[in-house]
Design a protein around this motif. Sequence first.
Motif, PDB file in Angstrom:
ATOM      1  N   HIS A 180      -3.951   4.204  -1.553  1.00 15.48           N
ATOM      2  CA  HIS A 180      -3.069   5.148  -2.230  1.00 15.48           C
ATOM      3  C   HIS A 180      -3.814   6.455  -2.492  1.00 15.48           C
ATOM      4  CE1 HIS A 180       0.009   2.061  -3.313  1.00 15.48           C
ATOM      5  NE2 HIS A 180      -1.040   1.269  -3.280  1.00 15.48           N
ATOM      6  N   HIS A 181      -3.094   7.555  -2.337  1.00 18.48           N
ATOM      7  CA  HIS A 181      -3.605   8.873  -2.739  1.00 18.48           C
ATOM      8  C   HIS A 181      -2.432   9.636  -3.334  1.00 18.48           C
ATOM      9  CE1 HIS A 181      -5.620  12.645  -2.996  1.00 18.48           C
ATOM     10  NE2 HIS A 181      -4.979  13.191  -1.976  1.00 18.48           N
ATOM     11  N   GLY A 182      -2.389   9.702  -4.667  1.00 21.58           N
ATOM     12  CA  GLY A 182      -1.214  10.264  -5.318  1.00 21.58           C
ATOM     13  C   GLY A 182      -0.001   9.407  -4.994  1.00 21.58           C
ATOM     14  N   LYS A 183       1.044  10.016  -4.458  1.00 17.26           N
ATOM     15  CA  LYS A 183       2.253   9.277  -4.094  1.00 17.26           C
ATOM     16  C   LYS A 183       2.211   8.771  -2.653  1.00 17.26           C
ATOM     17  CE  LYS A 183       5.296  11.685  -7.361  1.00 17.26           C
ATOM     18  NZ  LYS A 183       6.555  12.468  -7.517  1.00 17.26           N
ATOM     19  N   ARG A 184       1.171   9.128  -1.950  1.00 13.74           N
ATOM     20  CA  ARG A 184       1.069   8.695  -0.549  1.00 13.74           C
ATOM     21  C   ARG A 184       0.495   7.286  -0.482  1.00 13.74           C
ATOM     22  NH1 ARG A 184      -2.298  12.908   2.737  1.00 13.74           N
ATOM     23  NH2 ARG A 184      -1.726  11.431   4.408  1.00 13.74           N
ATOM     24  N   ARG A 185       0.987   6.509   0.475  1.00 11.29           N
ATOM     25  CA  ARG A 185       0.482   5.162   0.683  1.00 11.29           C
ATOM     26  C   ARG A 185       0.263   4.944   2.171  1.00 11.29           C
ATOM     27  NH1 ARG A 185       4.222   0.013  -0.338  1.00 11.29           N
ATOM     28  NH2 ARG A 185       4.665   0.350   1.871  1.00 11.29           N
ATOM     29  N   GLU A 186      -0.876   4.317   2.483  1.00 15.36           N
ATOM     30  CA  GLU A 186      -1.197   3.998   3.869  1.00 15.36           C
ATOM     31  C   GLU A 186      -1.562   2.516   3.960  1.00 15.36           C
ATOM     32  OE1 GLU A 186      -1.143   5.893   6.537  1.00 15.36           O
ATOM     33  OE2 GLU A 186      -0.913   7.922   5.708  1.00 15.36           O
ATOM     34  N   ASP A 187      -0.924   1.804   4.867  1.00 17.41           N
ATOM     35  CA  ASP A 187      -1.308   0.434   5.189  1.00 17.41           C
ATOM     36  C   ASP A 187      -2.064   0.468   6.505  1.00 17.41           C
ATOM     37  OD1 ASP A 187      -0.108  -0.573   2.940  1.00 17.41           O
ATOM     38  OD2 ASP A 187       1.754  -1.138   3.955  1.00 17.41           O
ATOM     39  N   ILE A 188      -3.362   0.219   6.435  1.00 18.50           N
ATOM     40  CA  ILE A 188      -4.231   0.376   7.592  1.00 18.50           C
ATOM     41  C   ILE A 188      -4.601  -0.995   8.149  1.00 18.50           C
ATOM     42  CG2 ILE A 188      -6.378   1.371   8.455  1.00 18.50           C
ATOM     43  CD1 ILE A 188      -4.349   3.415   7.446  1.00 18.50           C
ATOM     44  N   ALA A 189      -4.241  -1.231   9.404  1.00 17.64           N
ATOM     45  CA  ALA A 189      -4.659  -2.459  10.078  1.00 17.64           C
ATOM     46  C   ALA A 189      -6.116  -2.291  10.506  1.00 17.64           C
ATOM     47  CB  ALA A 189      -3.771  -2.723  11.289  1.00 17.64           C
ATOM     48  N   VAL A 190      -6.985  -3.125   9.960  1.00 20.40           N
ATOM     49  CA  VAL A 190      -8.415  -2.995  10.223  1.00 20.40           C
ATOM     50  C   VAL A 190      -8.904  -4.206  11.010  1.00 20.40           C
ATOM     51  CG1 VAL A 190      -8.871  -1.534   8.223  1.00 20.40           C
ATOM     52  CG2 VAL A 190      -8.923  -4.015   7.961  1.00 20.40           C
ATOM     53  N   HIS A 191     -10.035  -4.045  11.630  1.00 20.66           N
ATOM     54  CA  HIS A 191     -10.605  -5.130  12.426  1.00 20.66           C
ATOM     55  C   HIS A 191     -12.124  -4.998  12.400  1.00 20.66           C
ATOM     56  CE1 HIS A 191     -11.651  -2.361  15.722  1.00 20.66           C
ATOM     57  NE2 HIS A 191     -10.497  -1.766  15.415  1.00 20.66           N
ATOM     58  N   GLY A 192     -12.776  -6.064  12.787  1.00 27.20           N
ATOM     59  CA  GLY A 192     -14.231  -6.055  12.833  1.00 27.20           C
ATOM     60  C   GLY A 192     -14.746  -7.395  13.304  1.00 27.20           C
ATOM     61  N   PRO A 193     -16.025  -7.462  13.630  1.00 26.03           N
ATOM     62  CA  PRO A 193     -16.590  -8.692  14.194  1.00 26.03           C
ATOM     63  C   PRO A 193     -16.953  -9.743  13.159  1.00 26.03           C
ATOM     64  CG  PRO A 193     -18.284  -7.011  14.082  1.00 26.03           C
ATOM     65  CD  PRO A 193     -17.010  -6.360  13.611  1.00 26.03           C
ATOM     66  N   LEU A 194     -16.868  -9.416  11.862  1.00 27.95           N
ATOM     67  CA  LEU A 194     -17.326 -10.329  10.829  1.00 27.95           C
ATOM     68  C   LEU A 194     -16.249 -10.517   9.765  1.00 27.95           C
ATOM     69  CD1 LEU A 194     -20.936  -8.909  10.325  1.00 27.95           C
ATOM     70  CD2 LEU A 194     -20.310 -10.990  11.558  1.00 27.95           C
ATOM     71  N   LEU A 214     -15.426  -5.212   7.462  1.00 28.26           N
ATOM     72  CA  LEU A 214     -15.817  -6.565   7.068  1.00 28.26           C
ATOM     73  C   LEU A 214     -14.634  -7.194   6.335  1.00 28.26           C
ATOM     74  CD1 LEU A 214     -19.385  -5.630   5.780  1.00 28.26           C
ATOM     75  CD2 LEU A 214     -18.720  -6.404   8.066  1.00 28.26           C
ATOM     76  N   LEU A 215     -14.109  -8.265   6.872  1.00 29.77           N
ATOM     77  CA  LEU A 215     -12.813  -8.771   6.433  1.00 29.77           C
ATOM     78  C   LEU A 215     -12.947 -10.010   5.559  1.00 29.77           C
ATOM     79  CD1 LEU A 215     -10.870  -8.414   9.795  1.00 29.77           C
ATOM     80  CD2 LEU A 215     -11.177  -6.732   7.980  1.00 29.77           C
ATOM     81  N   PHE A 216     -12.112 -10.038   4.542  1.00 30.45           N
ATOM     82  CA  PHE A 216     -12.029 -11.212   3.669  1.00 30.45           C
ATOM     83  C   PHE A 216     -11.007 -12.163   4.265  1.00 30.45           C
ATOM     84  CE2 PHE A 216     -10.657 -13.559  -0.162  1.00 30.45           C
ATOM     85  CZ  PHE A 216     -11.897 -13.970  -0.613  1.00 30.45           C
TER      86      PHE A 216
END
Length: 303
Positions: A207-221, A192-194
């Motif tokens: 973020h998890h500790g020093k790890r970073r993830e940029d996740i491209a997300v999608h959805g119908p709303l 659900l996207l803003f």
Amino acid sequence: MKIRNIEDAEVFLRVIDAGSFSAAARELQRTPAAVSKQIARLEAALGTRLFERNTRRVRPSDDGRRIAGHVRDALAQLARAEELADDSRQRLEGRVRISAPAAFGHRHVSAALADFRDSHPGVRFELYLSDQVADLAGSDIDLAIRIGELPDSQLSARLLAPNPRVLVASPDYLRRRGTPRRPDDLHDHDCLLFAYPGTRHGTWRLHHGKRREDIAVHGPLCSDSGEALRQWCLAGMGISLRDHWNVSGDLARGDLLPVLPRWQPQASAIHAVRMHRQPVPRRISALIDYLAERWRVELAPPA
């Protein structure tokens, strides 16, 4: 000549902020003719035209724009002088116009203003709630509560509280679609996207500790309303990235569950922002201090 009527100067600024004589007249509960008469009197006192008029709009002249800044400063100095004269009784007086995000305003700002006014009944509030960012430079808003990044360097900002965020979904959604175990799993889910001008609403940074993830997300709303996203999430329509204050009760009741709890969304914060003008009226500085102290406890991050 000199400005002999302070009210004329206040009306002058109201016309600039409202964008027209008629709009200013409505706000002041006067006739457009009365407002026009006051502007004409001020122009005569200053010996210059303050507005350029045509059949469609009214806008400040070059002199009007320059004079407006000095008038604002002068009226602010006068307001400060009046407050200083009242310091011995520690009485705060005057109007404060505030804008805030809708859901946060309903849940936290309105109650805080009511409690503040119990101690300072001379302060009058006008509260405007919207998830659209108010243009402080072009409006009569004294103070805005903003959540997230502050790109506008023209504003003076005060940190009021941290704003932890959390990924959440309803138990029903997770039963139907499965529970993500790692950030990449979000690619296979309805998110659900803003949707907001200038935001990266299609990317969630985790973020998890020093790890970073940029996740491209999608959805119908998607929506520019945080409350709409919360309601959709409760209805089992997807995973949402929400401010913790917005869903704390839902999490406590089990109506929503945390998703990827070991991964923390990008940090955010709650600020009070205002135009960078001096001096700051005491009623406004006192209110900012009060909100910072109140929300330091009320919005403390979860342990």
